[in-house]
Motif scaffolding. Structure first.
Motif, PDB file in Angstrom:
ATOM      1  N   HIS A 153      10.917   9.041   5.445  1.00 41.90           N
ATOM      2  CA  HIS A 153       9.932   9.862   4.651  1.00 41.90           C
ATOM      3  C   HIS A 153       8.469   9.177   5.260  1.00 41.90           C
ATOM      4  CE1 HIS A 153       9.975   6.389   1.519  1.00 41.90           C
ATOM      5  NE2 HIS A 153       8.516   6.258   2.093  1.00 41.90           N
ATOM      6  N   HIS A 202      11.992  11.284  -2.085  1.00 43.66           N
ATOM      7  CA  HIS A 202      10.852  12.063  -1.157  1.00 43.66           C
ATOM      8  C   HIS A 202      10.942  11.948  -0.016  1.00 43.66           C
ATOM      9  CE1 HIS A 202       9.010   8.123  -1.741  1.00 43.66           C
ATOM     10  NE2 HIS A 202       8.383   8.335  -0.614  1.00 43.66           N
ATOM     11  N   HIS A 216       1.996   5.708   6.079  1.00 45.71           N
ATOM     12  CA  HIS A 216       3.015   5.023   6.567  1.00 45.71           C
ATOM     13  C   HIS A 216       4.396   6.010   6.816  1.00 45.71           C
ATOM     14  CE1 HIS A 216       4.396   5.051   2.223  1.00 45.71           C
ATOM     15  NE2 HIS A 216       5.659   4.906   2.777  1.00 45.71           N
ATOM     16  N   MET A 218       8.626   5.993   6.867  1.00 48.84           N
ATOM     17  CA  MET A 218       9.759   5.038   6.421  1.00 48.84           C
ATOM     18  C   MET A 218      11.121   5.292   7.017  1.00 48.84           C
ATOM     19  SD  MET A 218      12.668   4.376   4.201  1.00 48.84           S
ATOM     20  CE  MET A 218      12.796   6.139   3.752  1.00 48.84           C
ATOM     21  N   TYR A 257       6.762  -3.631   4.425  1.00 50.56           N
ATOM     22  CA  TYR A 257       5.861  -2.692   5.369  1.00 50.56           C
ATOM     23  C   TYR A 257       5.371  -3.771   6.216  1.00 50.56           C
ATOM     24  CZ  TYR A 257       5.724   0.760   1.170  1.00 50.56           C
ATOM     25  OH  TYR A 257       5.775   1.650   0.632  1.00 50.56           O
ATOM     26  N   GLU A 267       7.460   1.661   6.919  1.00 49.55           N
ATOM     27  CA  GLU A 267       8.255   0.898   5.658  1.00 49.55           C
ATOM     28  C   GLU A 267       9.626   0.881   6.212  1.00 49.55           C
ATOM     29  OE1 GLU A 267       8.318   3.215   2.149  1.00 49.55           O
ATOM     30  OE2 GLU A 267       9.068   1.450   0.980  1.00 49.55           O
TER      31      GLU A 267
END
Ligand SMILES: [Fe+2]
Length: 310
Positions: A153, A202, A216, A218, A257, A267
């Motif tokens: 994400h 998400h 960021h 992930m 992070y 992340e």
């Protein structure tokens, strides 16, 4: 609009494309830090990194922007691409079919581009090509969570959240997951809208006030011990961890992070809830993290203060 009315053409995040000034530092972060597999040079000179059997999940182009330049979204075949094109035309959104050479450079069979309201190019693709080489699991033994959940994400800059949310919902079929709204120490207002397009809690989060196109991105490891080992490796390699291990209240992802060589953050996550649209009810949370996600330097300070305060 109920969930049943949302189009289901878009399957998830397929890949991230970044323009970065320091390719060598990025290689260290992605391969030595996170355990991605070096996928080599692509047809257009970009560097590919792999999370799974796919040829390219993170693509790097050398340049001064140090920012996200494009985001790949996998669509459910040629018919899905045509459906998005139809909706784009109705909405007056420019939809550009890419050449075969362009698609080949992304290791996909079909590719088209739209631009989201914040200016990031969204590359809609079908027919991703698998790599011929096996995945290197010497660093991240358990692999990454991708498949139907997509590559991961990202938290995207949206100066007008409602406008960007409408773009993702109406054109691409995203659904609201939830919001986090709160005030941090120092008076910074947090207002993040989380959107999903598959069961991953998400795929895109929208927030204002970011200096770059993203806060960021992930990637998710499949094994808890691999998250712990990645955390150790980041400190061992001197990679700048910005937020200690912690858990968010909404996606319940266990994560830490670090700052990438381009200034925005990465992340590294494990776990997290998955959404079933039939039963999901969006809500609003009033904190960013249930626990953790603290700056490691301040943890050291807190520890030292705790010893003297008591
Ligand atoms: Fe995140």
């Amino acid at each position: 609009m109920t969930h049943t009315e949302h189009p289901r053409d878009v399957l998830g995040v397929g890949y991230f494309v970044f323009e970065v000034a320091d390719l060598a530092a990025w290689h260290t972060l992605l391969v030595s830090g996170l355990g991605l597999t070096d996928g080599g040079l692509l047809a257009d000179g970009m560097r590919a990194y792999r999370l799974d059997e796919r040829s390219a999940r993170v693509l790097l182009r050398e340049g001064p922007a140090d920012d996200l330049v494009a985001l790949g979204f996998e669509v459910d075949g040629e018919a899905a691409l045509a459906a998005v094109e139809g909706r784009a035309r109705e909405a007056g959104v420019a939809f550009e079919r890419a050449s075969e050479a362009d698609a080949a450079a992304r290791c996909v069979a079909a590719l088209a581009r739209v631009v989201e309201p914040g200016g990031v190019v969204l590359e809609l693709f079908a027919g991703a090509v698998a790599a011929s080489e096996p995945l290197d699991r010497s660093i991240n033994a358990g692999g990454f969570v991708t498949g139907v959940l997509g590559a991961g994400h990202l938290a995207l800059r949206a100066d007008d959240i409602e406008r960007t949310r409408a773009f993702f919902e109406r054109l691409l079929g995203f659904r609201l997951s939830d919001h986090i709204r709160c005030e941090l120490r120092g008076g910074f207002q947090v207002d993040i809208t989380f959107l999903h397009v598959n069961a991953r809690h998400h795929s895109v989060a929208l927030g204002r006030g970011l200096p770059k196109h993203l806060h960021h991105f992930m990637v998710q490891v499949a094994a808890l011990d691999d998250l712990g080992r990645a955390y150790d490796r980041f400190f061992d390699l001197g990679l700048p961890v910005t937020q200690s291990l912690g858990r968010h209240p909404n996606d319940r992802m266990l994560s830490f992070y670090a700052k990438t060589p381009s200034g925005f953050e990465i992340e590294c996550g494990y776990g997290g809830v998955e959404i079933d649209d039939a039963t999901w009810t969006p809500t609003t949370y009033d904190q960013i993290s249930l626990w953790g996600h603290r700056p490691p330097r301040s943890m050291k300070d807190l520890h030292a203060r705790g010893r003297t305060d008591r």
